[in-house]
Write a protein that holds these residues in place. Sequence first.
Motif, PDB file in Angstrom:
ATOM      1  N   ALA A 108      23.843 -80.659  75.751  1.00 32.23           N
ATOM      2  CA  ALA A 108      22.668 -81.198  76.431  1.00 32.23           C
ATOM      3  C   ALA A 108      22.603 -80.539  77.807  1.00 32.23           C
ATOM      4  CB  ALA A 108      22.753 -82.712  76.566  1.00 32.23           C
ATOM      5  N   LEU A 153      18.475 -78.578  74.409  1.00 30.67           N
ATOM      6  CA  LEU A 153      19.623 -78.840  73.545  1.00 30.67           C
ATOM      7  C   LEU A 153      20.056 -77.561  72.833  1.00 30.67           C
ATOM      8  CD1 LEU A 153      18.508 -82.186  71.810  1.00 30.67           C
ATOM      9  CD2 LEU A 153      20.191 -81.933  73.647  1.00 30.67           C
ATOM     10  N   VAL A 185      27.470 -79.814  70.160  1.00 25.87           N
ATOM     11  CA  VAL A 185      26.120 -80.017  70.704  1.00 25.87           C
ATOM     12  C   VAL A 185      26.176 -79.921  72.219  1.00 25.87           C
ATOM     13  CG1 VAL A 185      24.163 -81.589  70.873  1.00 25.87           C
ATOM     14  CG2 VAL A 185      25.497 -81.512  68.767  1.00 25.87           C
TER      15      VAL A 185
END
Length: 348
Positions: free
Chosen positions: A150, A168, A148
């Motif tokens: 950010a 994201l 992931v």
Amino acid sequence: MALLVSALITAQTTRKYSNEFMNIGVDAAALGMSNSVVSHTGDVNSGYWNPAGLVKIEDNQLALMHSSYFANIANYNYIGYAMPLDDRSAVGISLIRFGVDDILDTTQLIDDQGNINYDRISLFSTADYGLTVSYARSLPIDGLSYGVNAKIIRRIIGDFATSWGFGLDLGVQYEANDWKFGVMARDITTTFNAWAFDDEKLATIRDAVEGQNQTVPDKTEITIPKLQLGLSKAFEFHYDYTLLASFDLNMRFEENNDIISSSVVSMNPALGFEFGYTDLVFLRAGVGNFQNELQIDNSEDLSFQPSFGLGFKYNGIQIDYAFTDIGDQSAALYSNVFSLKIDFSIFR
């Protein structure tokens, strides 16, 4: 200055083509393969290409890259750092800056009495920044990992306008029977950029440029999601020679000039190859960015972007070079891209 006014006025409306500097790419090794690395990326640069690949690093890594575009007018710089947390997870952080510096501000060149004073010319910069924090983890299924990102976006146009954005990314990699598969979903939340304008500064532009009397309010840009699918396989010959073949399919959920385009989705393939000798010297080539370009006679010609690269790796230090551009081969200037990657295992 007229171009600056045009750019600021355009920002009044909500645009779906924002933060394009985040699509250029990092790492000369990847650029030399036409960016077709989503399935097999596995180093510090995975934070950009597919964060799931960060789980493959065994020690801390640092990456640097520099490139100049548009005849050295614009500079693109990148730094990335990644480290494993344990044998199943890793984290990374990276920063991208794409900017044009030392732009002449001539809005004060002529005073109220019509006198020209060159000492009143000042300089300013326009720059885009992208800060990415990544986390990756291996799943209980053998060969499967996810990651992931950010992202924080900061865009600055001198003292005239600034914006903040946030988004994201989600990436997945899977390896089975020497085949590697990858999925990278960018801007899955639709990245938003909120602009703020200095009305007093903009008033000086409108006074200096005839015909620009609009008031520029705070506005929002939206970056629509993108999906990348990747497939790759490495072949070994006589222990010393390797060949990595990689294929990516880049998808945007809109209609544009991509080679495959509909009202729902547009798809653009990319193909890359890396030939290696004793894991020391690498030759790379790729082709991608296929576009149907409309000509003056309303006919369409297919354009594409070729890329070439060269790399050396020794004792944890890797230096890569790529010769490519950021558009098709007929419209944009080619750039020389250099990158450096250091594996901290060399210090142990």
